[in-house]
Write an enzyme that holds these catalytic residues in place. Sequence first.
Site, PDB file in Angstrom:
ATOM      1  N   ASP A  64     -13.513   0.197   6.219  1.00 24.70           N
ATOM      2  CA  ASP A  64     -12.829  -1.073   6.019  1.00 24.70           C
ATOM      3  C   ASP A  64     -13.303  -1.608   4.673  1.00 24.70           C
ATOM      4  OD1 ASP A  64     -11.917  -3.666   5.942  1.00 24.70           O
ATOM      5  OD2 ASP A  64     -12.701  -4.240   7.910  1.00 24.70           O
ATOM      6  N   ASN A 103      -5.812   1.664  -3.051  1.00 27.12           N
ATOM      7  CA  ASN A 103      -4.444   1.516  -2.564  1.00 27.12           C
ATOM      8  C   ASN A 103      -4.361   0.759  -1.237  1.00 27.12           C
ATOM      9  OD1 ASN A 103      -1.494   2.440  -2.209  1.00 27.12           O
ATOM     10  ND2 ASN A 103      -2.497   3.338  -0.420  1.00 27.12           N
ATOM     11  N   SER A 156      -1.071  -2.376  -7.060  1.00 27.04           N
ATOM     12  CA  SER A 156      -0.665  -3.760  -6.823  1.00 27.04           C
ATOM     13  C   SER A 156       0.772  -3.755  -6.282  1.00 27.04           C
ATOM     14  CB  SER A 156      -0.786  -4.580  -8.116  1.00 27.04           C
ATOM     15  OG  SER A 156      -0.487  -5.930  -7.890  1.00 27.04           O
ATOM     16  N   TYR A 171       1.473 -12.666   0.275  1.00 26.05           N
ATOM     17  CA  TYR A 171       1.291 -11.286  -0.181  1.00 26.05           C
ATOM     18  C   TYR A 171       1.391 -11.219  -1.705  1.00 26.05           C
ATOM     19  CZ  TYR A 171       2.228  -6.256  -0.681  1.00 26.05           C
ATOM     20  OH  TYR A 171       2.193  -4.935  -1.046  1.00 26.05           O
ATOM     21  N   LYS A 175      -1.402  -9.933  -4.417  1.00 27.37           N
ATOM     22  CA  LYS A 175      -1.161  -8.831  -5.344  1.00 27.37           C
ATOM     23  C   LYS A 175      -1.248  -9.291  -6.800  1.00 27.37           C
ATOM     24  CE  LYS A 175      -0.672  -5.239  -2.707  1.00 27.37           C
ATOM     25  NZ  LYS A 175      -1.615  -4.103  -2.823  1.00 27.37           N
ATOM     26  N   THR A 204       9.837   1.231  -2.407  1.00 25.24           N
ATOM     27  CA  THR A 204       9.470   2.645  -2.348  1.00 25.24           C
ATOM     28  C   THR A 204       9.818   3.175  -0.968  1.00 25.24           C
ATOM     29  OG1 THR A 204       7.640   2.126  -3.842  1.00 25.24           O
ATOM     30  CG2 THR A 204       7.566   4.262  -2.759  1.00 25.24           C
TER      31      THR A 204
END
Length: 266
Positions: A64, A103, A156, A171, A175, A204
Amino acid sequence: MTHRFTGRTALVTGAGSGIGRAVALAFAAEGARVVVAGRRREPLEETVALIEEQGGKALAVTADVSQAADAEALVRAAVELPHPRLRSDGGTPIGSLDVAVNNAGVFRGGQPLADLPEEDWHTQLATNVTGVFLALQAQIRQMRAQPAGGAIVNVSSTFGLHTASPGAAAYAAAKAAVTALSRGAALDHIRDGVRINVVSPGATETPMSLRPGETEAERAERARATLPLGRIATTREVAAAVLYLASDDAASVVGTDLVVDSGATL
């Protein structure tokens, strides 16, 4: 296929699926030994199996990254991998951490900011920002002690500095912080031999890019109508951007934010 990372060790967090898995596979295909990290053992072992099927070498480590001890343990695991450039210290082989890709990330949202549970806010900050901060600290400390230094790529998102989307304010804030943190760290540590950059993917081919109830075919049709390229990016294309920034081909690229978004933010 080139072999830009033969003899090098790469650490990839969030490697149990999606972009992280594609990045790990790409590093292995180019000769790297890969430490794949994440919170759940089973998907990590699947990534390791895929790497081994293509003749590569990998190690799965559950961690973690929002916990400093776990971030440090990942670096130790990478350094302890067998390495061609070994030195002996009391009979113990010591390698190096040549590349790190941060990531690991989570998304909690879908509703307006005023309705976002506070717990979801803290969860996103803990993994997406604090996790990158702690990982960077552990990785940089190792890399700056190595004669050859190292390269770090943080993943990011176009959400944040490049664009906005309904239901993603928290979010996006996290980022955007990743990009700002990365640029600051890049400036702080380039003279230490540690080169840090960012890749910011847009839509993506992962479940995150699917709208509620949307099928992959419907997503493809939406992309054809709305994206300049006419399609979303593949995970392999994002991985290619990561490997470029991590490679010697990008030796003079420092603190950049490489956007991979099919032209969405033009």
